[in-house]
Write an enzyme that holds these catalytic residues in place. Structure first.
Site, PDB file in Angstrom:
ATOM      1  N   SER A   1      47.559  63.922  54.262  1.00 31.84           N
ATOM      2  CA  SER A   1      47.331  63.092  55.475  1.00 31.84           C
ATOM      3  C   SER A   1      47.004  63.965  56.814  1.00 31.84           C
ATOM      4  O   SER A   1      46.006  64.828  56.886  1.00 31.84           O
ATOM      5  CB  SER A   1      48.399  62.185  55.614  1.00 31.84           C
TER       6      SER A   1
ATOM      7  N   GLU B   1      43.198  54.256  48.738  1.00 26.46           N
ATOM      8  CA  GLU B   1      44.021  54.845  49.857  1.00 26.46           C
ATOM      9  C   GLU B   1      44.652  53.745  50.640  1.00 26.46           C
ATOM     10  O   GLU B   1      45.894  53.437  50.916  1.00 26.46           O
ATOM     11  CB  GLU B   1      43.546  56.002  50.870  1.00 26.46           C
TER      12      GLU B   1
ATOM     13  N   HIS C   1      47.720  55.830  49.364  1.00 25.69           N
ATOM     14  CA  HIS C   1      48.036  56.775  50.304  1.00 25.69           C
ATOM     15  C   HIS C   1      49.304  57.721  49.937  1.00 25.69           C
ATOM     16  O   HIS C   1      50.311  57.107  50.063  1.00 25.69           O
ATOM     17  CB  HIS C   1      47.927  56.369  51.785  1.00 25.69           C
TER      18      HIS C   1
END
Length: 540
Positions: free
Chosen positions: A212, A348, A439
């Site tokens: 991320s 995600e 995610h």
């Protein structure tokens, strides 16, 4: 004699045990004392820079002062200052502090200064406003057992880490401005170059990897001139690669493009005004530095209410440290040539993350003359729900297609690239995650820390344990050689522009090497980027 000999043997063994239980390593700043747990020695909370407090708030990281004696490196450090997480959380996380520039070193217990083991440097995620280098998800027990040194780092977050103001720009004008979190990451990498050999690591074989915001940081570090030579391989997990998401707002240019209509300095002025601080001189800066950490962090708040002025900027194109975005560097081939591993999860995030469309028809119509192509790629027979379509679109736009773009840029440079998609969802979670892995789902599999993963049972299934062992092996093999493959592992093919081969971890956990099944979706997304007339050469 026999008793004496036995006693002598016992004493030697006892001394060896004591040394292994609390090993010491001499760094450039002093001796650190860690702890050995089984096959792994851990050195926690080693300072790599001075505390960024007082006059050093919003300044580049300063050198660590040397210490006498042994520094206790057995206890966890505080996270960098951030808002509380979860319902009814406090405005500031009680486990965070402005004094936070520390790193953790995980090494095999038997490694020595002669070992020259590959070094893996983990950059945590959290949207540049949260996260920790000391999360149990990122513990290095299993990775380190595979013959690598793991380093987890903290870096300044939110307005502590990414903040601009005209008064700051005027102070110490030769210093880089705004990107204090990136400066921290570079300082940590410089510390590694100076010190990691003493722990058994090879400073000439350093892999940076992150998820991320950490994956975005990997892209940024690759294209920041001051980071050149500090690492040799790259892994970006859900880090994108194009502009548009947390990759760089101009420091003092308004309306730079559709994504960055307000400069970082203007955002800083907005925030100062919110705190009752106006003006752009040294007295205004002194008042900003005098604010309590809770007011700076502000619970992670980004705007002054719905529709209010932006008050948090994220990473900044400051012109000294960050001189261009990763995308503009890739498009021009200015990135260094080194092995790349890149990918993302299969589902995600959903909802209005990229598009405010309320139906799939509205979303497809937003592609303009590409509407038919978008519909054919995302919903060829009209059977997909809006939630599935928008989740796949968000995933492709922010993470998937930018990862492919990056892989292609590395191929053009003559560097090897390995592309993946992680889609495993535990059977018990498939009802709430029907479109694939969300995610960060891969992180605990990469570190083989399944008991610390988010939202899943603490007890892993045999299949999950095997998948984690495989994923962790891919990552550590890549750090060793630049190639994730190894004996007994399913083959992970090199990415290529013809077949677009990649590694796909499917929803049931099966690992398959195949041409990328997302090609049609990526193709129309890529055309969508180009139709928007984005400024791919944006820099300062």
């Amino acid at each position: 004699m026999k008793k004496v000999l036995l006693g002598f043997t016992f004493l030697v063994a006892g001394n060896l045990y004591a040394q292994e239980a609390n090993p010491t390593v001499r760094t450039a700043s002093g001796i650190v004392r860690g702890v050995t747990e089984g096959e792994v020695s851990i050195f926690r909370a080693i300072p790599y820079a001075a505390p960024p407090v007082g006059e050093f708030r919003w300044r580049p990281p300063q050198p660590v002062k040397n210490w006498e004696g042994e520094l206790d490196a057995t206890k966890p450090c505080k996270d960098c200052g951030q808002g509380g997480f979860g319902p009814n959380a406090p405005k500031i996380s009680p486990n965070s502090s402005e004094d936070c520039l520390f790193l953790n070193v995980w090494k095999p217990a038997n490694s020595t200064a002669k070992s020259k083991l590959p070094v893996m440097v983990w950059i945590h995620g959290g949207g540049f406003t949260g996260g920790s280098g000391s999360s149990p998800q990122n513990f290095g027990y299993e990775m380190t057992k595979q013959g690598v040194i793991l380093v987890n780092i903290n870096y300044r977050l939110g307005r502590m880490g990414y903040f601009a103001h005209p008064a700051l720009s005027a102070e110490f004008p030769n210093e880089p401005k705004g990107n204090y979190g990136y400066m921290d990451q570079i300082a940590a990498l410089q510390w590694i170059q100076k010190n990691i050999a003493a722990f058994g690591g090879d400073p000439k074989n350093v892999t940076i990897f992150g998820f991320s915001a950490g994956g975005v940081s990997v892209h940024s570090l690759l294209t920041i001139p001051a980071a050149k030579g500090l690492f040799h391989k790259l892994i970006s997990e859900s880090g994108g690669g194009r502009d548009g998401v947390l990759t760089g707002r101009p420091i003092n240019k308004e309306n730079a493009d559709v994504f960055y209509t307000v400069s970082a300095e203007t955002i800083g002025v907005n925030f100062a005004h919110k705190q009752g601080i106006d003006g752009t001189d040294a007295s205004a800066l002194a008042k900003l530095r005098a604010l309590g950490a809770e007011k700076i962090i502000d619970g992670g708040q980004e705007t002054d209410g719905p529709g209010g002025p932006r008050t948090y900027s994220g990473p900044i194109l400051d012109g000294k440290l960050v001189v261009e975005t990763a995308e503009s560097a890739y498009m021009a081939g200015r990135q260094p040539k080194m092995p790349l591993m890149i990918g993302n999860c299969s589902a995600e995030i959903g909802g209005p993350f990229v598009s405010s469309s309320k139906t799939k028809e509205e979303l497809f119509a937003s592609f303009g003359d590409l509407e038919a192509e978008a519909k054919a790629a995302y919903d060829p027979d009209g059977s997909k729900t809006f939630n599935e379509v928008i989740t796949k679109f968000n995933t492709d736009w922010v993470w998937g297609e930018p990862a492919r773009m990056t892989a292609r840029a590395f191929l053009a440079k003559g560097a090897p690239a390995y592309l993946y998609q992680f889609g495993y969802v535990p059977a018990a979670a498939q009802q709430r995650s029907p479109y694939g892995a969300g995610h960060g789902s891969e992180v605990s599999f990469v570190f083989n820390t399944l008991s610390a993963r988010w939202g899943a049972p603490a007890e892993a299934t045999p299949q999950e344990k095997e998948l984690a062992k495989t994923m962790s092996s891919y990552w550590t093999n890549f750090a060793k050689t630049g190639n994730p493959n190894g004996q007994g592992l399913p083959n992970w093919p090199l990415y290529n522009n013809q077949n677009q081969d990649m590694l796909d971890v499917e929803m049931d956990g099966k690992i398959v090497s195949k041409p990328d099944p997302r090609k049609a979706r990526f193709d129309v997304v890529e055309k969508g980027f180009k139709k928007r007339g984005r400024l791919q050469s944006r820099g300062i």
